[in-house]
Design an enzyme around this catalytic site. Structure first.
Site, PDB file in Angstrom:
ATOM      1  CB  SER A 217      -6.441   1.440   1.745  1.00 26.47           C
ATOM      2  OG  SER A 217      -6.456   0.411   0.785  1.00 26.47           O
ATOM      3  N   GLY A 222     -10.239   1.907  -4.466  1.00 22.13           N
ATOM      4  CA  GLY A 222      -9.166   2.888  -4.507  1.00 22.13           C
ATOM      5  C   GLY A 222      -8.908   3.563  -3.172  1.00 22.13           C
ATOM      6  N   GLY A 248      -1.630  -2.633  -0.022  1.00 22.00           N
ATOM      7  CA  GLY A 248      -1.650  -1.458   0.833  1.00 22.00           C
ATOM      8  C   GLY A 248      -0.252  -0.908   1.080  1.00 22.00           C
ATOM      9  CG  ASP A 249       2.568  -3.310   2.919  1.00 26.11           C
ATOM     10  OD1 ASP A 249       1.930  -2.698   3.799  1.00 26.11           O
ATOM     11  OD2 ASP A 249       2.839  -4.520   2.992  1.00 26.11           O
TER      12      ASP A 249
END
Length: 310
Positions: A217, A222, A248-249
């Site tokens: 990430s 992106g 991020g999750d």
């Protein structure tokens, strides 16, 4: 069923203030409270995408009760959290409404006794029997061995269940050596793991350390993926402004859903980037904006093949 593991669950509390100033009192304009921890965030997004998800980990004390109560209203998510004597931690996010910046305060979590850890490992093995994939997410609470994720990866592999690992530091280093199917570090976690700050070189190095696939990430830039099938960079069609908490999750949820749906990597990466960007755009941290997600998919996430690092 998809299984998400959050060993260090949390009760996420978000305060909104007109302006955050050090050494000053603040009048709070809004408060939200919800179940938290990386794996629970992933589970909510997966459920919103239509997947059945089981969440496991630890929950204890009054905050643990609040976490479990909050999960009862989430359609598609089944609670398989195990009781622990210590209280579940709280995470406090303070959002500056003027700038949109967020200040985060994270408690360490409860001390987990050896008997509690052993009980979890037995329950985890039973839950794997009905899982199509498993995500191991977040930090380790005190008392859980630093090599815990490595052991959980090996257990999943022995059961024939694809496993995604999303953690950092020494738990990530040991977990990678157990050969998870996929890891999803951010740029800092990747540099700490490999010693390289060049994203493609570091991502390739992480794969050589044991991960079958690595998706890094890179924030607003992106995702960068290195897999046995190829190398890709996926970027949103436009920069999205807002709160990046939980982005991020959401990317992990996109990747995991792509894994169980057997999507080609470019399609899976496009979904992950769109979900991540839609989370930044959402008014509540850690949720994704459905309209923004569909718009981003419609406009097209740029997914391009990447050459080897020099």
């Amino acid at each position: 069923m998809i299984l998400t593991v959050t060993l260090n669950t949390a009760l996420d509390i978000t305060y909104r203030v007109p302006r955050l100033r050090p050494h000053a009192s603040h009048r709070v304009t809004g408060v939200t409270q919800r179940p938290g921890g990386k794996g629970l965030n992933v589970a909510r997004v997966l459920a919103a995408l239509g997947h059945e998800v089981t969440v496991t980990g630890f929950a204890g004390g009054g905050t643990g009760d609040a976490v479990r109560e909050g999960l009862t209203g989430v359609r598609g998510v089944r609670d398989a959290l195990l009781p622990v004597a210590g209280p579940t931690r709280r995470t406090i996010a303070v959002v500056d409404e003027r700038t949109g910046d967020t200040t985060q305060l994270n408690e360490p979590g409860p001390a987990v006794a050896p008997a509690e850890w052993n009980a979890f490992q037995e329950a985890y093995e039973d839950l794997l029997a009905g899982a199509g994939a498993v995500a191991l997410c977040g930090s380790l609470p005190p008392g859980v061995p630093v090599g815990a994720y490595a052991g959980l990866v090996r257990t999943a592999r022995a059961a024939g269940v694809p496993v995604l690992l999303d953690t950092s530091g020494e738990p990530l280093r040991r977990g990678v050596a157990a050969r998870p199917d996929l890891i999803k570090p951010n740029a800092d976690e990747l540099a700490e793991l490999t010693g390289s700050h060049e994203p493609l070189r570091a991502t390739q190095a992480a794969r050589r350390r044991g991960a079958r696939s690595v998706v890094a990430s890179l924030g607003a830039e992106g995702l960068l993926a290195v897999t046995a099938e190829g190398r890709w960079r996926a970027t949103p069609p436009a920069r999205v402004h807002g709160n990046p908490t939980g982005a991020g999750d959401s990317a992990v949820a996109g990747l995991l859903s792509g894994l169980v749906e057997h999507l080609p990597w470019p399609e899976s990466l496009g979904r992950a980037v769109a979900l991540s960007a839609a989370t930044v755009a959402a008014p509540v941290a850690g949720e994704f904006d459905r309209a923004a997600y569909e718009e981003l998919l419609g406009r097209g996430v740029a997914v391009t093949a990447e050459a080897d690092a020099a």
